[in-house]
Design a protein around this motif. Sequence first.
Motif, PDB file in Angstrom:
ATOM      1  N   ASP A  89       0.815  -1.205   0.000  1.00 27.86           N
ATOM      2  CA  ASP A  89       0.000   0.000   0.000  1.00 27.86           C
ATOM      3  C   ASP A  89       0.855   1.265   0.000  1.00 27.86           C
ATOM      4  N   THR A  90       2.145   1.109   0.174  1.00 27.15           N
ATOM      5  CA  THR A  90       3.045   2.251   0.192  1.00 27.15           C
ATOM      6  C   THR A  90       2.989   2.997  -1.139  1.00 27.15           C
ATOM      7  N   ALA A  91       2.698   4.276  -1.074  1.00 24.18           N
ATOM      8  CA  ALA A  91       2.563   5.096  -2.277  1.00 24.18           C
ATOM      9  C   ALA A  91       2.279   6.530  -1.865  1.00 24.18           C
ATOM     10  N   VAL A  92       2.324   7.413  -2.837  1.00 24.01           N
ATOM     11  CA  VAL A  92       1.800   8.751  -2.650  1.00 24.01           C
ATOM     12  C   VAL A  92       0.323   8.707  -3.006  1.00 24.01           C
ATOM     13  N   TYR A  93      -0.510   9.161  -2.101  1.00 27.16           N
ATOM     14  CA  TYR A  93      -1.949   9.145  -2.302  1.00 27.16           C
ATOM     15  C   TYR A  93      -2.432  10.534  -2.692  1.00 27.16           C
ATOM     16  N   TYR A  94      -3.217  10.577  -3.760  1.00 28.87           N
ATOM     17  CA  TYR A  94      -3.717  11.831  -4.305  1.00 28.87           C
ATOM     18  C   TYR A  94      -5.233  11.878  -4.251  1.00 28.87           C
ATOM     19  N   CYS A  95      -5.754  13.034  -3.943  1.00 30.93           N
ATOM     20  CA  CYS A  95      -7.186  13.273  -3.960  1.00 30.93           C
ATOM     21  C   CYS A  95      -7.568  13.939  -5.272  1.00 30.93           C
ATOM     22  N   ASN A  96      -8.690  13.525  -5.816  1.00 31.73           N
ATOM     23  CA  ASN A  96      -9.164  14.036  -7.096  1.00 31.73           C
ATOM     24  C   ASN A  96     -10.612  14.482  -6.978  1.00 31.73           C
ATOM     25  N   ALA A  97     -10.924  15.586  -7.639  1.00 38.48           N
ATOM     26  CA  ALA A  97     -12.287  16.097  -7.651  1.00 38.48           C
ATOM     27  C   ALA A  97     -12.723  16.390  -9.075  1.00 38.48           C
ATOM     28  N   LYS A  98     -13.934  16.023  -9.404  1.00 36.89           N
ATOM     29  CA  LYS A  98     -14.513  16.358 -10.692  1.00 36.89           C
ATOM     30  C   LYS A  98     -16.015  16.470 -10.565  1.00 36.89           C
ATOM     31  N   ILE A  99     -16.629  17.125 -11.544  1.00 40.06           N
ATOM     32  CA  ILE A  99     -18.081  17.262 -11.593  1.00 40.06           C
ATOM     33  C   ILE A  99     -18.543  16.698 -12.921  1.00 40.06           C
ATOM     34  N   ALA A 100     -19.258  15.612 -12.879  1.00 42.40           N
ATOM     35  CA  ALA A 100     -19.626  14.885 -14.083  1.00 42.40           C
ATOM     36  C   ALA A 100     -20.453  15.729 -15.047  1.00 42.40           C
ATOM     37  N   THR A 101     -21.311  16.578 -14.518  1.00 43.03           N
ATOM     38  CA  THR A 101     -22.201  17.377 -15.345  1.00 43.03           C
ATOM     39  C   THR A 101     -21.642  18.751 -15.685  1.00 43.03           C
ATOM     40  N   MET A 102     -20.394  18.999 -15.343  1.00 44.46           N
ATOM     41  CA  MET A 102     -19.774  20.288 -15.596  1.00 44.46           C
ATOM     42  C   MET A 102     -18.363  20.089 -16.159  1.00 44.46           C
ATOM     43  N   PRO A 103     -18.272  19.807 -17.458  1.00 46.43           N
ATOM     44  CA  PRO A 103     -16.961  19.545 -18.068  1.00 46.43           C
ATOM     45  C   PRO A 103     -15.962  20.687 -17.891  1.00 46.43           C
ATOM     46  N   SER A 104     -16.451  21.920 -17.829  1.00 48.22           N
ATOM     47  CA  SER A 104     -15.557  23.057 -17.678  1.00 48.22           C
ATOM     48  C   SER A 104     -14.812  23.046 -16.351  1.00 48.22           C
ATOM     49  N   PHE A 105     -15.328  22.322 -15.373  1.00 43.48           N
ATOM     50  CA  PHE A 105     -14.665  22.221 -14.081  1.00 43.48           C
ATOM     51  C   PHE A 105     -13.346  21.470 -14.198  1.00 43.48           C
ATOM     52  N   GLY A 106     -13.284  20.543 -15.116  1.00 42.62           N
ATOM     53  CA  GLY A 106     -12.075  19.766 -15.315  1.00 42.62           C
ATOM     54  C   GLY A 106     -11.846  18.782 -14.186  1.00 42.62           C
ATOM     55  N   THR A 107     -10.597  18.502 -13.937  1.00 44.12           N
ATOM     56  CA  THR A 107     -10.195  17.588 -12.875  1.00 44.12           C
ATOM     57  C   THR A 107      -9.191  18.290 -11.979  1.00 44.12           C
ATOM     58  N   ARG A 108      -9.463  18.281 -10.702  1.00 44.96           N
ATOM     59  CA  ARG A 108      -8.598  18.957  -9.736  1.00 44.96           C
ATOM     60  C   ARG A 108      -7.873  17.920  -8.903  1.00 44.96           C
TER      61      ARG A 108
END
Length: 119
Positions: A89-108
């Motif tokens: 399980d050792t790794a760098v863990y990243y959080c991701n956010a997106k809005i399925a109905t709002m493509p302009s939001f992109g991926t954070r």
Amino acid sequence: QVQVVESGGGLVQPGGSLRLSCAASGSIFSLMTMGWYRQAPGNQRELVAAITTGGSTNYADSVKGRFTITRDNAKNTVYLQMNSLKPEDTAVYYCNAKIATMPSFGTRWGQGTQVTVSS
């Protein structure tokens, strides 16, 4: 501008537990699908767990039964409870956010937090 910040990583022994937190700024957290990804040295970034706006979850096979993703919309925060941790399980863990109905939001993406499982 929405910002995503992870915290809670660290060094734990095999079999131990750790809870990661991901705080997202902004007033539209409840509209976001949130995910946890991880990347170990030499490996591709992989999806660990995700949770939708309605609370539906999915997990990578490697963590099923050990990890749990939850969200607290009042705190704009998503959590990853990790139990029975293994060295793999050792790794760098990243959080991701997106809005399925709002493509302009992109991926954070957050900056990542290191999780090391070792005795």
